[in-house]
Design a protein around this motif. Structure first.
Motif, PDB file in Angstrom:
ATOM      1  N   SER A   1     -16.329 -13.106 -10.521  1.00 14.04           N
ATOM      2  CA  SER A   1     -15.263 -12.064 -10.271  1.00 14.04           C
ATOM      3  C   SER A   1     -15.903 -11.054  -9.293  1.00 14.04           C
ATOM      4  O   SER A   1     -15.351  -9.984  -9.127  1.00 14.04           O
ATOM      5  N   ASN A   2     -17.105 -11.435  -8.753  1.00 14.13           N
ATOM      6  CA  ASN A   2     -17.637 -10.438  -7.635  1.00 14.13           C
ATOM      7  C   ASN A   2     -16.812 -10.126  -6.726  1.00 14.13           C
ATOM      8  O   ASN A   2     -16.040 -11.138  -6.196  1.00 14.13           O
ATOM      9  N   VAL A   3     -16.977  -8.703  -6.037  1.00 13.65           N
ATOM     10  CA  VAL A   3     -15.795  -8.488  -4.983  1.00 13.65           C
ATOM     11  C   VAL A   3     -16.091  -9.291  -3.584  1.00 13.65           C
ATOM     12  O   VAL A   3     -15.252  -9.666  -3.318  1.00 13.65           O
TER      13      VAL A   3
ATOM     14  N   TYR B   1      -7.716 -10.989  -1.284  1.00 14.49           N
ATOM     15  CA  TYR B   1      -8.149  -9.908  -0.502  1.00 14.49           C
ATOM     16  C   TYR B   1      -7.425  -8.793  -1.280  1.00 14.49           C
ATOM     17  O   TYR B   1      -8.118  -7.663  -1.341  1.00 14.49           O
ATOM     18  N   LYS B   2      -6.212  -8.724  -1.663  1.00 15.88           N
ATOM     19  CA  LYS B   2      -5.563  -7.717  -2.365  1.00 15.88           C
ATOM     20  C   LYS B   2      -6.237  -7.361  -3.776  1.00 15.88           C
ATOM     21  O   LYS B   2      -5.992  -6.034  -4.079  1.00 15.88           O
ATOM     22  N   SER B   3      -6.831  -8.105  -4.351  1.00 20.22           N
ATOM     23  CA  SER B   3      -7.255  -7.889  -5.638  1.00 20.22           C
ATOM     24  C   SER B   3      -8.593  -7.107  -5.469  1.00 20.22           C
ATOM     25  O   SER B   3      -8.971  -6.721  -6.702  1.00 20.22           O
ATOM     26  N   VAL B   4      -9.213  -6.850  -4.473  1.00 23.32           N
ATOM     27  CA  VAL B   4     -10.384  -6.195  -4.103  1.00 23.32           C
ATOM     28  C   VAL B   4     -10.492  -5.175  -3.144  1.00 23.32           C
ATOM     29  O   VAL B   4     -11.314  -4.551  -3.053  1.00 23.32           O
ATOM     30  N   ILE B   5      -9.022  -5.103  -2.530  1.00 25.40           N
ATOM     31  CA  ILE B   5      -9.328  -4.231  -1.074  1.00 25.40           C
ATOM     32  C   ILE B   5      -9.647  -2.716  -1.403  1.00 25.40           C
ATOM     33  O   ILE B   5     -10.178  -2.167  -0.583  1.00 25.40           O
TER      34      ILE B   5
ATOM     35  N   ILE C   1     -20.855  -0.317   1.920  1.00 22.93           N
ATOM     36  CA  ILE C   1     -19.724  -0.775   2.671  1.00 22.93           C
ATOM     37  C   ILE C   1     -18.528  -1.225   1.472  1.00 22.93           C
ATOM     38  O   ILE C   1     -18.725  -1.824   0.232  1.00 22.93           O
ATOM     39  N   SER C   2     -17.456  -1.067   2.114  1.00 19.13           N
ATOM     40  CA  SER C   2     -16.257  -1.096   1.096  1.00 19.13           C
ATOM     41  C   SER C   2     -15.582  -2.572   1.424  1.00 19.13           C
ATOM     42  O   SER C   2     -16.074  -3.067   2.370  1.00 19.13           O
ATOM     43  N   ALA C   3     -14.738  -3.042   0.629  1.00 22.99           N
ATOM     44  CA  ALA C   3     -14.204  -4.360   0.612  1.00 22.99           C
ATOM     45  C   ALA C   3     -13.386  -4.505   2.200  1.00 22.99           C
ATOM     46  O   ALA C   3     -13.480  -5.387   2.742  1.00 22.99           O
TER      47      ALA C   3
END
Length: 394
Positions: free
Chosen positions: A326-328, A351-355, A363-365
């Motif tokens: 479940s890593n980003v 994508y939405k699950s980690v955005i 760094i961000s998702a």
């Protein structure tokens, strides 16, 4: 060369402070009784010293007719577990000297080179002798160290010269080597480098950018199992199997693989940064995944290498084999594989699950997705509106 009294020779040894763990080698000890003609000189070659010899003790005794030694040299030495024990004082010298000896005397010299010994026999010259007794003696003993005397090389030659111009003499020569257990395997620095150089040519090491730790581990496994002499007797095919088996142990055994795995992961990241994806894949598959040592970061690295080398189905198989991750970054990469195989809605969901999360502190998702999309957009064969996909993530 000046005559050095035995007690002084032994006392000088104390300053070397030898504490090596080893043993007196009975099997390679040397004893020979010779008859020396009146006024003659003779040279005796001692049996080759065993690998790891760092010093030796010798004894020379001139006997009268029909006399025999009451104790051989090894029987006296075996009660002394460390050669430095001989250096405790003049009493040690007396202890080693023969209890019997004749009235005749001889001179002697020790050589480490056959040519020097031959010159002594022909002319009596003492040039290059390791040690020489120029005063005639009926008995003598001594201990020579490898750091200070060339005689502790592979060979020793004892030259003796009669001091009796009328009658023959009977002389007993004895030598017992001290073998340093740490050096007895024969693995010198040069020989170790030889093994490491060969290990670097092997399959796994050849795929690594920094294989030193892996190759050092192979050396450690081989040198623990074989002496150098035993290793040299192996057939080429046996050596290949030995390298392969040792490499497998280095990768699979937890006590030795932590540093190796760290080096592999570092190399994989460098390959990915340089867009050498096939090298990254090959290294990961033949090491970490082959031995089932993968962590989340390894799954991500392999998936990224598959995706950016356009092996999308292989990337999907990686995610299918690791459904619990479940890593980003894992979810982002999974989304990439889905998107590039036409599963756009599933990709958007990933994508939405980690955005709104961070991949790391740096760094961000969203930034990672945007960066990866910028690369995908350069691929002419990919017909995807990445800007539109991004807009759906807000």
């Amino acid at each position: 060369m000046k005559k050095i009294l035995f007690a002084c020779l032994l006392l000088s040894g104390a300053s070397f402070g030898q504490n090596a763990t080893g043993f007196w080698d009975k099997d390679r000890s040397f004893t020979k009784e010779i008859k020396l003609k009146a006024g003659d000189r003779q040279v005796v070659a001692v049996t080759d010293f065993p690998t790891g010899t760092t010093e030796f003790v010798y004894r020379i005794t001139v006997l009268d007719e029909n006399q025999q030694l009451s104790n051989n040299l090894f029987s006296l030495l075996k009660s002394i577990p460390d050669p430095s024990g001989i250096s405790q004082g003049a009493a040690g010298g007396v202890f080693l000297l023969s209890k019997v000896n004749g009235s005749d005397k001889c001179r002697y010299a020790l050589f480490g080179d056959a040519a020097d010994a031959d010159k002594f026999q022909k002319t009596g010259t003492l040039k290059n002798a390791c040690y020489a007794a120029t005063d005639a003696l009926s008995k003598d003993a001594g201990r020579l160290f490898g750091k200070n005397f060339s005689c502790t090389a592979k060979k020793l030659y004892i030259g003796v010269e009669s001091d009796n111009w009328l009658f023959s003499q009977k002389i007993v020569l004895e030598v017992v080597p001290w073998v340093d257990a740490r050096k007895s395997s024969g693995w010198t620095a040069a020989r170790k480098k030889e093994i490491i150089a060969l290990a670097k040519e092997g399959g796994v090491a050849n795929k690594m950018l920094q294989p030193n730790e892996f190759c050092s581990c192979i050396l450690e496994k081989i040198s623990a199992q074989y002496t150098y002499e035993q290793y040299t007797e192996l057939l080429a095919e046996e050596k290949m199997r030995l390298y392969s088996k040792s490499g497998s142990l280095c990768l699979s055994q937890k006590e030795s693989n932590a540093g190796i795995l760290a080096a592999i992961r570092k190399d994989v990241q460098q390959y990915i940064d340089k867009e050498q994806f096939e090298k990254a894949i090959s290294l990961l598959e033949t090491t970490i995944f082959e031995y089932k040592l993968q962590k989340t970061e390894d799954v991500n690295s392999l998936a990224r290498a598959f995706i950016f080398s356009k092996q999308f189905d292989n990337a999907l198989q990686i995610f299918a084999a690791n459904p619990s991750l479940s890593n980003v970054e894992t979810k982002i990469l999974h989304g990439h594989a889905l998107l590039l195989t036409g599963e756009k809605q599933e990709a958007v969901d990933k994508y939405k699950s980690v955005i709104k999360q961070q991949v790391s502190s740096k760094i961000s998702a969203r930034k990672l997705i945007e960066s990866d999309f910028a690369q995908f957009a350069k691929w002419k064969e990919i017909d995807t509106n990445f800007e539109r996909i991004l807009s759906k993530l807000d």
